[in-house]
Design a protein around this motif. Structure first.
Motif, PDB file in Angstrom:
ATOM      1  N   GLU A 104       0.815  -1.216   0.000  1.00 40.54           N
ATOM      2  CA  GLU A 104       0.000   0.000   0.000  1.00 40.54           C
ATOM      3  C   GLU A 104       0.848   1.266   0.000  1.00 40.54           C
ATOM      4  O   GLU A 104       0.357   2.348   0.310  1.00 40.54           O
TER       5      GLU A 104
ATOM      6  N   PRO B 284      -6.542  -6.224  -2.537  1.00 41.27           N
ATOM      7  CA  PRO B 284      -7.288  -4.995  -2.260  1.00 41.27           C
ATOM      8  C   PRO B 284      -8.791  -5.131  -2.487  1.00 41.27           C
ATOM      9  O   PRO B 284      -9.567  -4.407  -1.866  1.00 41.27           O
TER      10      PRO B 284
ATOM     11  N   ASN C 228     -10.663  -7.458  -1.484  1.00 42.48           N
ATOM     12  CA  ASN C 228     -11.230  -7.902  -0.207  1.00 42.48           C
ATOM     13  C   ASN C 228     -10.612  -7.187   0.986  1.00 42.48           C
ATOM     14  O   ASN C 228     -10.745  -7.641   2.126  1.00 42.48           O
ATOM     15  N   PHE C 229      -9.899  -6.086   0.713  1.00 40.40           N
ATOM     16  CA  PHE C 229      -9.429  -5.176   1.762  1.00 40.40           C
ATOM     17  C   PHE C 229      -8.428  -5.813   2.726  1.00 40.40           C
ATOM     18  O   PHE C 229      -8.501  -5.602   3.928  1.00 40.40           O
ATOM     19  N   TRP C 230      -7.477  -6.600   2.199  1.00 38.29           N
ATOM     20  CA  TRP C 230      -6.433  -7.098   3.071  1.00 38.29           C
ATOM     21  C   TRP C 230      -5.132  -7.272   2.288  1.00 38.29           C
ATOM     22  O   TRP C 230      -5.131  -7.401   1.069  1.00 38.29           O
TER      23      TRP C 230
ATOM     24  N   TYR D 267      -5.800  -5.501   7.553  1.00 34.77           N
ATOM     25  CA  TYR D 267      -7.204  -5.733   7.168  1.00 34.77           C
ATOM     26  C   TYR D 267      -7.956  -4.430   7.368  1.00 34.77           C
ATOM     27  O   TYR D 267      -7.936  -3.860   8.467  1.00 34.77           O
ATOM     28  N   TYR D 268      -8.604  -3.936   6.319  1.00 39.98           N
ATOM     29  CA  TYR D 268      -9.148  -2.583   6.400  1.00 39.98           C
ATOM     30  C   TYR D 268     -10.544  -2.437   5.787  1.00 39.98           C
ATOM     31  O   TYR D 268     -10.904  -1.376   5.302  1.00 39.98           O
ATOM     32  N   GLU D 269     -11.346  -3.491   5.858  1.00 42.07           N
ATOM     33  CA  GLU D 269     -12.737  -3.365   5.416  1.00 42.07           C
ATOM     34  C   GLU D 269     -13.569  -2.780   6.559  1.00 42.07           C
ATOM     35  O   GLU D 269     -13.701  -3.394   7.616  1.00 42.07           O
TER      36      GLU D 269
ATOM     37  N   ASN E 102      -9.710  -0.625  10.398  1.00 46.18           N
ATOM     38  CA  ASN E 102      -8.277  -0.588  10.127  1.00 46.18           C
ATOM     39  C   ASN E 102      -7.568  -1.394  11.206  1.00 46.18           C
ATOM     40  O   ASN E 102      -7.309  -0.902  12.304  1.00 46.18           O
TER      41      ASN E 102
END
Length: 294
Positions: free
Chosen positions: A22, A162, A164-166, A194-196, A199
């Motif tokens: 990221e 990204p 699935n936000f991890w 993990y940021y769904e 954070n």
């Protein structure tokens, strides 16, 4: 208002804490902090370099079909050039590395240490087999150092998802001394983000020391290296099992304890309609309604 030096300092701190995969998102965000593209690149280069070396950033080897690890161990000491160079032992090539664009350039052949190369090459072959068995997209680099019986094994494996936000990164490094201490000194670092709708970032490290039995230390390179990686496999499997158990325990206990319970109606509140709720009527009509004390 903070001056440019203070803004660079704050932005550099964010760079060094970037989650795996990221860094570009963080760079785009810190542009707002610095607010000066003319000083952004030069000001952040030291932090980017520190981050890349610590995180075992991958680089495409010039004129080769594989990647290698850019790290402090890979840096060629006292190259005599203004720009530092990094070594890919597998292709026996060194190169310059752009820490902002993650691009390699100016490849140059490097002669390996003839005394150490047979053992180093055997370790490399065993490492590639180990990667194929345990890491889908892993990369390994094996370096020799003085005296010739000392070697460093570095492994990195990245998983970015990204959608699935991890994202996650596994790094391990082993310093192998076949002659003096007859030990493997290792360190494993794991970072998961993990940021769904939140954070959560996990960072953990594990130090280990593995004695090298005399039968392995005195064996031929081809016989010894597979047993060396069997020892490494045992330790990494033990850590992976421990992490899986910890994740399960957090999911079943810690994270559940953080969840907010539903109201007595057992239904989520629609906050867009909250002003229309008649709280007393809702509570009275629901099961298990309670009476407010006066």
């Amino acid at each position: 208002m903070a001056n440019s030096d203070e803004r660079i300092q704050v932005a550099s701190a964010f760079i060094l804490q970037s989650p795996p995969g990221e860094i570009n998102d963080v760079l785009n965000d810190v542009r707002v902090i610095v607010n000066d593209d003319d000083i952004l690149e030069d000001g952040l280069l030291p932090a980017l370099r520190e981050y890349n070396l610590a995180q075992f950033i991958l680089a495409d080897v010039p004129d080769a079909d594989h990647q290698t690890i850019v790290s402090d161990v890979a840096r060629i000491q006292d190259s005599g050039e203004e720009e530092e160079r990094f070594l890919d032992p597998r292709s026996k090539t060194s190169f310059r590395f752009d820490h902002l664009r993650l691009a390699t350039s100016d490849p140059r052949s490097e002669e390996p240490d003839p005394a150490a190369e047979p053992f180093r090459a055997a370790l490399e072959s065993a490492a590639l087999s180990y990667l194929a068995a345990h890491y889908i997209d892993g990369v390994a680099a094996i370096f020799s150092s003085q005296p010739p019986s000392h070697f460093t094994v570095q492994i990195v494996s990245n998983k970015y998802n990204p959608t699935n936000f991890w994202s996650g990164r596994w790094r391990s490094q082993y310093y192998i001394d076949f002659a003096e201490s007859k030990m493997i000194q290792g360190k494993i670092l794991v970072n998961v983000h993990y940021y769904e709708q939140g954070n959560v970032q996990l960072e953990t490290s594990h130090d280990l020391s593995i004695p090298i039995p005399p039968a392995i230390a005195n064996a031929s390179p081809n016989a010894a290296v597979n047993k060396i990686f069997a020892l490494i496999e045992t330790e990494e499997t033990r850590l992976q099992t421990s992490l899986n158990e910890s994740y399960h325990e957090m999911s079943e206990k810690a994270f559940k304890g953080l969840r907010r319970a539903l109201p007595l109606t057992r239904q989520k509140i629609d906050w867009d309609k909250v002003t229309g709720y008649k709280l007393g009527a809702e509570l009275t009509a629901s099961k298990g309604a309670f009476v407010l004390a006066s």
